[in-house]
Design an enzyme around this catalytic site. Structure first.
Site, PDB file in Angstrom:
ATOM      1  N   GLU A 144       0.900  18.073  36.781  1.00  0.00           N
ATOM      2  CA  GLU A 144       0.606  18.772  35.528  1.00  0.00           C
ATOM      3  C   GLU A 144       1.429  18.247  34.357  1.00  0.00           C
ATOM      4  O   GLU A 144       0.900  18.013  33.268  1.00  0.00           O
ATOM      5  CB  GLU A 144       0.835  20.272  35.707  1.00  0.00           C
ATOM      6  N   HIS A 180      -1.222  33.742  40.022  1.00  0.00           N
ATOM      7  CA  HIS A 180      -2.528  33.178  39.692  1.00  0.00           C
ATOM      8  C   HIS A 180      -3.284  34.030  38.684  1.00  0.00           C
ATOM      9  O   HIS A 180      -4.491  33.857  38.514  1.00  0.00           O
ATOM     10  CB  HIS A 180      -3.386  33.039  40.958  1.00  0.00           C
TER      11      HIS A 180
END
Length: 693
Positions: A400, A467
Site C-alpha cells: 500500500e 475492516h
C-alpha cells in the site's frame, strides 16, 4: 560519453563538479554559526561523498528524473541544479528553489530533472520508481533514479517498490550511499551481518558494489547501469562504499563523541575523493596550476552566491498559505433534472465514470488490489480489464505505501493514476506517502500531483474493528489533500470524473452501503464540483448537515418528522476538505438549530469540526447548542448483538432533533420512533433510494 574509458577532459569536468559540491558544503559549514539567525534550517552535509553524486550525474539527462533525501546538496548540484536558488533556499528567501518553504532538506530544480528531496527516510524511493514507470508506459528511454543511505535500506517501502520495479522491469536506479552510519548508529548495530547489495540481488535486481570514493569506478558502474536501464533491461541497485566527514546534522566533526572507531575518520580522509581524483589528473598530465585555478574559479562563484543569498529578499508573510492546492477547473455543483431519467446503481456510475476517463485520456490508468477480479470491487471495476487491457487496468502487490508512492511518482511525471484501496483501513499503511508526499508536494515544489485514490468504508456483515473504519476526519486534517464523500450515483460519477481531471491528490471515499443505491445518472460524461456542499431538502425548524450514507438517514428522518409538522433542512456536506460551510451557515441563520450526522467517530470527528466552525461564526444565531450524531468512541465489534446499535441511523438523528425543539412543538416520541423503527433493520441499508437530488 564512452562508458568504459573516462577521458581526461571528462574527468576534469567531473572533478569540477566535485569541487563545487565540496566548496559549497565547506561554505555552509563555515557560515552556519555566524549566519545562525539567517541560515535557520537543519543541514546534512555530504563532505566526503562528492564522487558518487558527480560520477552518477555525468550519465543522467535533464529528462531523467532524479530524487534525493535529506543529504542531497551534492545530488542536486551534480544533476545540474542551479546554485543560486539552492543557496537562497538555505537562507529562507523567496528566490529559493522552494520559495523559502523547504530549507536544506527540500530541494528541487525541475528543468535540471532534480525532482525533489525530502527528509523522511524512504519517501522519495517509490517516487523515482513511479517516474520511471511513467516513462516506460510512454515508451521513452528516459529513466528514474534515487539516492538514499544505508539506513533507508531498513525501510519497508524500499523493498516494496524494489519488488514492483523488478516485476514490471521499470528503468530505475536505486543508488545506495553506504556511509556506514544512520544518524549516529553504525550499520552493524542496525542490520544483521550480511551485505546490503546481497539483499538487493535477492529481489532480482542487477547489482553493482562500488568504491564510492573512486569517481572513475562510480562513473563506470553508473554508466553500465544507466545503459542497461535505457535498453529496457530493468532496474539496478548500486551500493557505494563511502564515509561522511562530518556529523549527521550540522557542520561539526563528531569523531570526538565516540561514534567512530579510533582512526577511522583519519583513514577515510586519506581516501578523500577529491584528493584521489586530483592525483589521477596530475598523473595524466594536468598541471597543478590548472587545478588551483579551477578551484579558485569555483570558490569565487560559491562566495558570490552566498553573498547574494544573504542579500536576497524574504518571502511576503501573507503568502505563507498560498499554493496548498494547485489551481483546479471550476465545475457546477448540480445538474439540471432531465425529463427521462436513467436509473443505475452507484457502483455502475463509478464504473462508467472510470471507463469514460480511460477512453478519453491515455494518461489515465487504474490500479488496485483486486481491480481485475471477476466481481470488480463491488462492481465498480467489473470487466474494465477486458475493455482496456492489462497495461491500463492492473492488479497490484500488497504494497500500500510503496505503490501509493509509485502512483504519486507517475502523477508527477504527467500520468493520471486512479488507485483503488478496497478498504479505507488499508490507507493507514499508505499514510506516509499521502501525508508527507502527495499533500505537501505542490506547496513545497509547485508541482501538481494529479492522483485519485478511491477507497471504501466497508460497514456491515461482521466487518469488525479493522475492516469498517470511517477515517475521513483523519485525512481531512491534512492540508493539500482533497477528500470527498459522494452520496448519490449522479454525484459519484460527476465527482469522480472531476477528481480525475483535478491536478491535486483527491481521496474519493465511498460507503459500501451506497454502491447499491439507485440514482438518475446521465450517460454522457459530466463533472461536478469537489469543493461545495449543497442543500438537498428545505426546512425551517432544524438543520441537519450530514456526510455520506448519513444523508440518506437524515432524509428518512426528515420525511417522518414532516408528518408531525417539523421541517428539517438537510445539507449534503459531501466534501471533507476543503470544507464548504456556506450552505450550513445560511441554514442555521434560518433555523437556529444544528445537528451534524457523520459516519465517523464522535470525538475529533468531522461532526466536531463542523460544530466548532459553525459556533465560531454563527454563535448568536444558535438557539440551542449543536448536537453531533456519530459512532461511539470504541471500535466496531463483530458480533451482531454488539454491533446492532453502533451505527447511527434515522432514529438516532430524530432523537437528536427532538430535544432541540420547543416543548409545545415536540411530537409524541413513540409515534416518531416507532415509525422509524418500522422502516427497516439498522443492519440493512436501503438500496432503493432514488431521492430528489
Amino acid at each position: 560519453m564512452n562508458q568504459t574509458a573516462l577521458a581526461t577532459a571528462d574527468l576534469l569536468a567531473i572533478h569540477r563538479n566535485m569541487t563545487l559540491i565540496r566548496l559549497v558544503e565547506e561554505g555552509i559549514a563555515s557560515r552556519y554559526r555566524e549566519d545562525g539567525q539567517l541560515m535557520r534550517c537543519p543541514v546534512h552535509l555530504c563532505l566526503g561523498q562528492e564522487a558518487i553524486a558527480s560520477g552518477v550525474g555525468a550519465h543522467l539527462r535533464s529528462a531523467d528524473g532524479l530524487f534525493g533525501a535529506h543529504r542531497s546538496h551534492g545530488h542536486y548540484l551534480a544533476k545540474g541544479g542551479a546554485l543560486q536558488p539552492f543557496l537562497d533556499e538555505l537562507y529562507g528567501r523567496r528566490t529559493g528553489c522552494c520559495r523559502g518553504r523547504g530549507g536544506s532538506m527540500h530541494l528541487v530544480d525541475q528543468e535540471a530533472g532534480f525532482l525533489g528531496a525530502t527528509p523522511i527516510v524512504g519517501d522519495t524511493v517509490p517516487l523515482a520508481v513511479g517516474v520511471a514507470w511513467a516513462e516506460r508506459m510512454r515508451g521513452s528511454d528516459n529513466i528514474g533514479a534515487v539516492f538514499f543511505g544505508d539506513g533507508c535500506f531498513e525501510e519497508g517501502v524500499v523493498h516494496e517498490v524494489m519488488n514492483f520495479a523488478v516485476l514490471k522491469k521499470i528503468p530505475v536506479l536505486f543508488l545506495c550511499e553506504n556511509n556506514q552510519y544512520a544518524c549516529y548508529t553504525h550499520v552493524g548495530e542496525r542490520q544483521p551481518e550480511r551485505s546490503i547489495h546481497g539483499i538487493a540481488r535477492a529481489h532480482g535486481l542487477a547489482v553493482w558494489q562500488v568504491d564510492g570514493n573512486d569517481v572513475e569506478a562510480v562513473w563506470a558502474a553508473a554508466g553500465a547501469a544507466v545503459a542497461r536501464a535505457r535498453a529496457g533491461e530493468g532496474p539496478a541497485f548500486l551500493e557505494f562504499a563511502t564515509y561522511r566527514m562530518v556529523q549527521h546534522c550540522g557542520p561539526d566533526d563528531d569523531s570526538d563523541l565516540g561514534y567512530h572507531p579510533a582512526g577511522a575518520m583519519e583513514a577515510w580522509r586519506e581516501r578523500c575523493p577529491l584528493r584521489l581524483a586530483e592525483a589521477r589528473l596530475i598523473e595524466r598530465g594536468v598541471e597543478r596550476a590548472t587545478l588551483d585555478a579551477l578551484r579558485a574559479e569555483v570558490q569565487a562563484e560559491v562566495d558570490a552566491g552566498f553573498e547574494r543569498a544573504r542579500a536576497a529578499p524574504f518571502p511576503d508573510p501573507e503568502t505563507r498559505g498560498d499554493g496548498v492546492f494547485a489551481p483546479a477547473p471550476e465545475w457546477p455543483s448540480t445538474l439540471e433534472n432531465r425529463a427521462a431519467p436513467r436509473l443505475i446503481r452507484c457502483a455502475q456510475a463509478i464504473r462508467e465514470a472510470t471507463a469514460q476517463a480511460l477512453a478519453a485520456d491515455e494518461r489515465v490508468f487504474l490500479i488496485g488490489e483486486g481491480v481485475p477480479e471477476p466481481h470488480g470491487i463491488f462492481g465498480t471495476t467489473k470487466d474494465l480489464i477486458q475493455e482496456f487491457g492489462p497495461a491500463r487496468v492492473m492488479d497490484m502487490p500488497l504494497s500500500e505505501n510503496g505503490l501509493t508512492g509509485a502512483c504519486i511518482g507517475a502523477a508527477l511525471a504527467g500520468m493520471r493514476p486512479v488507485m483503488v484501496h478496497q478498504r479505507i483501513d488499508f490507507l493507514y499503511l499508505a499514510l506516509d506517502q499521502l501525508a508527507n508526499v502527495a499533500a505537501k508536494w505542490h506547496y513545497l515544489f509547485n508541482r501538481p500531483v494529479p492522483l485519485v485514490l478511491r477507497t471504501i468504508i466497508g460497514r456491515g456483515w461482521g466487518q469488525g474493528p479493522q475492516h469498517a473504519q470511517s477515517l475521513q476526519a483523519l485525512f481531512g486534517h491534512i492540508p493539500g489533500l482533497k477528500v470527498v464523500m459522494p452520496v448519490t450515483a449522479r454525484d459519484a460519477k460527476g465527482m469522480l470524473l472531476a477528481a480525475i481531471d483535478d491536478p491535486n491528490p483527491v481521496l474519493f471515499i465511498e460507503h459500501r452501503w451506497l454502491h447499491g443505491v439507485l440514482g438518475d445518472v446521465p450517460e454522457a460524461p459530466y463533472r461536478l464540483a469537489l469543493d461545495r456542499a449543497r442543500l438537498v431538502r428545505k426546512g425551517r425548524d432544524v438543520t441537519v448537515a450530514a456526510y455520506s450514507y448519513m444523508v440518506l438517514e437524515a432524509l428518512k428522518a426528515a420525511e417522518v418528522l414532516a408528518e408531525h409538522d417539523i421541517e428539517v433542512e438537510v445539507i449534503d456536506l459531501s466534501v471533507v476538505q476543503p470544507l464548504d460551510l456556506a450552505p450550513v451557515l445560511a441554514s442555521v441563520r434560518k433555523t437556529g438549530r444544528l445537528v451534524v450526522a457523520d459516519t465517523g467517530w464522535t470525538s475529533c470527528g468531522m461532526g466536531a469540526e463542523v460544530v466548532a466552525r459553525v459556533t465560531e461564526r454563527s454563535f448568536l444565531e444558535l438557539d440551542k447548542a449543536p448536537v453531533r450524531v456519530a459512532y461511539p468512541d470504541h471500535p466496531l465489534p463483530t458480533s451482531p448483538v454488539l454491533a446492532r446499535y453502533y451505527d447511527p441511523d434515522a432514529e438516532s438523528i430524530a432523537r437528536a432533533i427532538l430535544p432541540l425543539l420547543r416543548r409545545k412543538r415536540r411530537p409524541n416520541e413513540e409515534a416518531v420512533f416507532g415509525r422509524l423503527h418500522r422502516q427497516g433493520n439498522r443492519d440493512v441499508p436501503n438500496a432503493q433510494f432514488t431521492g430528489p437530488f
